[in-house]
Design an enzyme around this catalytic site. Structure first.
Site, PDB file in Angstrom:
ATOM      1  N   GLY A  74       0.821  -1.196   0.000  1.00 47.17           N
ATOM      2  CA  GLY A  74       0.000   0.000   0.000  1.00 47.17           C
ATOM      3  C   GLY A  74       0.851   1.240   0.000  1.00 47.17           C
ATOM      4  O   GLY A  74       2.080   1.187  -0.164  1.00 47.17           O
ATOM      5  N   GLY A  75       0.192   2.393   0.190  1.00 45.74           N
ATOM      6  CA  GLY A  75       0.894   3.661   0.112  1.00 45.74           C
ATOM      7  C   GLY A  75       1.864   3.877   1.253  1.00 45.74           C
ATOM      8  O   GLY A  75       2.883   4.552   1.092  1.00 45.74           O
ATOM      9  N   ASP A 188     -11.096   6.343   5.285  1.00 47.58           N
ATOM     10  CA  ASP A 188     -10.791   5.705   4.001  1.00 47.58           C
ATOM     11  C   ASP A 188     -11.623   4.436   3.836  1.00 47.58           C
ATOM     12  O   ASP A 188     -11.101   3.376   3.472  1.00 47.58           O
ATOM     13  CB  ASP A 188      -9.301   5.391   3.894  1.00 47.58           C
ATOM     14  CG  ASP A 188      -8.881   5.066   2.451  1.00 47.58           C
ATOM     15  OD1 ASP A 188      -9.616   5.482   1.518  1.00 47.58           O
ATOM     16  OD2 ASP A 188      -7.849   4.415   2.254  1.00 47.58           O
TER      17      ASP A 188
END
Length: 652
Positions: A74-75, A188
């Site tokens: 992921g980020g 999110d």
């Protein structure tokens, strides 16, 4: 404006997922792109594309576990599967990207994700077990390993049954309500961050993941820079798009988007450019879900309320959202109402329904409101008003109901109004005489106001306030009555956490939290406004006991230990259903039986009696023996499964 996408790959010379050049900010990696074109979060059990070079983390030791392979990226971090070399148990380990380890704010946010999850301690949120660092700067935390699929994958396979979708949403509401109680806003929410796993017969047990950009509302340190948006644009609330105030209602909006997508197969807003998508969230009305797919009118109204642009017009918390969804689920599970009797042939032509007196007398203010509709040919129809709110009304009618989703014109008249109020409304619900008799309602139809002017809405607010029955006056308690209440609570607190909270031994975790919240509110009110000098101290002491009860019963791991010691096998069964790791159950059981070795022998003796009684057809004796065995050894999963199978066979 920049959008920080928590699932996009981090910058670098090459992408370790696909082996190609590094992707730009927000650009999806082909190895991680779902069929809808959105970037997926990590998916347990899905192997990544082969890396062009050996991963230095694979084979390293994290506590008692060995890192086996990467399972997602992921980020902020990369997730690996790790296994215990002796007992074979599996965990997921999330490492912060090495390139981000020098940024103090990023490291703090990475730790805040683990802290936020641990603070909540909810069975529908992925569990976090450890937090540490591999030298020189590989920060990581250890969490529950999930074997299942994302909600996005479930949606991709086709239309999700309404009852399944509602069950998933209700679990999310409960998990998010617990998060919000701790001051944590997820920010999110999206289908890729919802994992569905199997838990003891429940196929779609929710595990919410990725709190990487969660905001701790009580934190003193800011989490985002002004003008920088965090989240996934398709699911972002208007205030999130415009750098506004973030609170629980931000998650309500995102869950509304997920509900829209779940029941229609489409997002409410799509656009090629992120800016256009953000502007749509901020100013464009969403389409009616029923214009895309068959959606229950009541469910549609719930979704549209969650998608209100103004946070004040949405559900104000996840509890209210869940209550509304639960009513729809009850109707779905009850099945369709019996068809209403066919009207006689003479009634084939549209005719004004004869006004019928409602079975219960409405409040005086409600009976003073006159409702006039325009029937066939413009003839006025006067129907009894049963309920009026700021958003709509319910009219009694036994026949001649206008079609669902049709538009009608009506006027409301009341002495408080200078002139009759002209309005447009849509028919959003029918209640047939048969359904009314079954659920103790009045027959008729519900209307939802549309395109009302600000002046009309203000007038409706005044009328709704008039129509709302005044609460019955309550006599404030005396000091003696408060003393008696405190005496009772102190006696219950000395007995057991279940007794203090007045919940049954197999209470759901949500029921435990609701009971604690209600008791906490009562005691805080008494502490602030005492009726006797001793009340503040007694209330404060009980508040401490309430927090202790929540600590013992509010999360599966802690409740498992409490209920095992107490022999509360029903509470243990609730914890097992919530998905307590098998390794933890084994460790707790070994500790319990090691301290009290007589438990094992008693459990084996009772299980033998249960098998004999069952073989002889004595169901009551078998059930009693099963329960005695589980009281002696409440952490024996095999005994729980055997008793569950026995009970299922007994009911069939």
């Amino acid at each position: 404006m920049n959008v920080a996408d928590t699932t996009s790959t981090s910058p670098g010379p090459t992408c370790p997922q696909c082996g190609g050049p590094a992707h730009g900010a927000g650009e999806p990696c082909p190895a991680q792109t779902g069929t809808a074109g959105r970037t997926l979060g990590f998916e347990a059990g899905a192997a990544p594309a082969p890396a062009p070079q050996a991963d230095p983390l694979v084979g390293s030791r994290v506590g008692s576990f060995l890192v086996a392979r990467m399972i997602g990226r992921g980020g902020m971090g990369t997730v690996y599967l790790a296994e215990h070399p002796v007992i074979g148990s599996k965990v997921a380990v999330k490492f912060l990207h090495e390139s981000m380890a020098q940024e103090a704010e990023v490291v703090a946010r990475f730790y805040d994700e683990a802290r936020a999850v641990n603070l909540i301690g909810h069975e529908n949120i992925v569990g976090v077990y450890d937090l540490s660092m591999l030298p020189p700067n590989r920060f990581y935390y250890v969490m529950e390993y999930l074997e299942g699929e994302t909600l996005a994958a479930l949606e991709h396979r086709g239309r999700v049954p309404v009852e399944v979708g509602l069950e998933i949403l209700l679990q999310l509401c409960d998990a998010l309500a617990a998060a919000h109680e701790q001051g944590v806003v997820h920010r999110d929410l999206k289908p890729e961050n919802v994992f569905l796993v199997s838990r003891r017969g429940q196929r779609h047990f929710v595990k919410l993941v990725d709190f990487g950009i969660a905001k701790l509302r009580r934190a003193s340190r800011g989490q985002t820079q002004a003008g920088v948006l965090v989240g996934t644009p398709e699911y972002m609330a208007p205030e999130q798009c415009d750098d506004g105030e973030i609170d629980a209602r931000t998650d309500v909006y995102a869950l509304g988007v997920m509900a829209f997508e779940l029941f229609t197969g489409q997002l409410p807003f799509t656009a090629r450019a992120t800016t256009q998508l953000l502007l749509a969230h901020m100013g464009k009305a969403p389409p009616r879900p029923s214009s895309i797919a068959p959606v229950d009118p009541n469910l549609e109204a719930i979704i549209l309320r969650a998608l209100e642009k103004d946070p004040a017009r949405r559900f104000q918390d996840m509890g209210a959202f869940a209550d509304a969804l639960r009513q729809v689920l009850k109707r779905v599970e009850a099945g369709p109402a019996p068809p209403a009797p066919a009207p006689p042939a003479a009634a084939a032509q549209p005719a004004a329904p004869a006004p019928a007196a409602p079975p219960t007398t409405p409040p005086e203010a409600l009976s003073g409101i006159e409702v006039t509709l325009r029937g066939a040919g413009g003839a006025p129809l006067h129907l009894p008003l049963v309920e009026l709110t700021r958003g709509g009304l319910f009219l009694r009618a036994d026949s001649g109901l206008p079609p669902l989703l049709s538009r009608v014109r009506l006027t409301l008249a009341h002495p408080s109004l200078r002139a009759p109020l002209a309005l447009s409304a849509e028919v959003v619900r029918h209640v047939s005489p048969a359904e009314a008799a079954a659920v103790r309602l009045q027959p008729g139809f519900a209307l939802q106001f549309v395109e009302a002017t600000p002046e009309a809405r203000a007038a409706l607010t005044g009328l709704a306030d008039l129509a709302r029955p005044a609460p019955a006056p309550q006599r404030p308690p005396s000091a003696a009555e408060v003393d008696a209440r405190l005496d009772a609570l102190e006696a219950r607190a000395g007995a057991d956490p279940y007794a203090l909270l007045s919940v049954p031994p197999d209470a759901e975790f949500s029921a435990v939290r609701r009971a604690a919240a209600a008791l906490r509110e009562e005691l805080e009110r008494l502490h602030a406004r005492p009726l006797a000098p001793a009340h503040p101290g007694r209330a404060l002491g009980l508040l401490v006991r309430v927090e202790g009860a929540v600590s013992a019963l509010g999360a599966p791991a802690s409740r498992l230990a409490h209920d095992a010691r107490a022999g509360n096998w029903r509470g243990v069964a609730r914890c097992l259903k919530a998905g307590v790791p098998e390794a933890l159950v084994r460790a707790r059981r070994d500790s319990l039986l090691g301290a009290e070795p007589g438990r094992r022998a008693e459990a084996e003796r009772q299980l033998a009696r249960a098998r004999v009684a069952h073989k002889l057809g004595n169901a009551e004796a078998a059930a009693a023996a099963f329960e005695a065995a589980l009281r002696a050894d409440p952490l024996d999963p095999a005994a729980h499964e055997a008793f569950a199978a026995f009970e299922a066979a007994r009911r069939s």
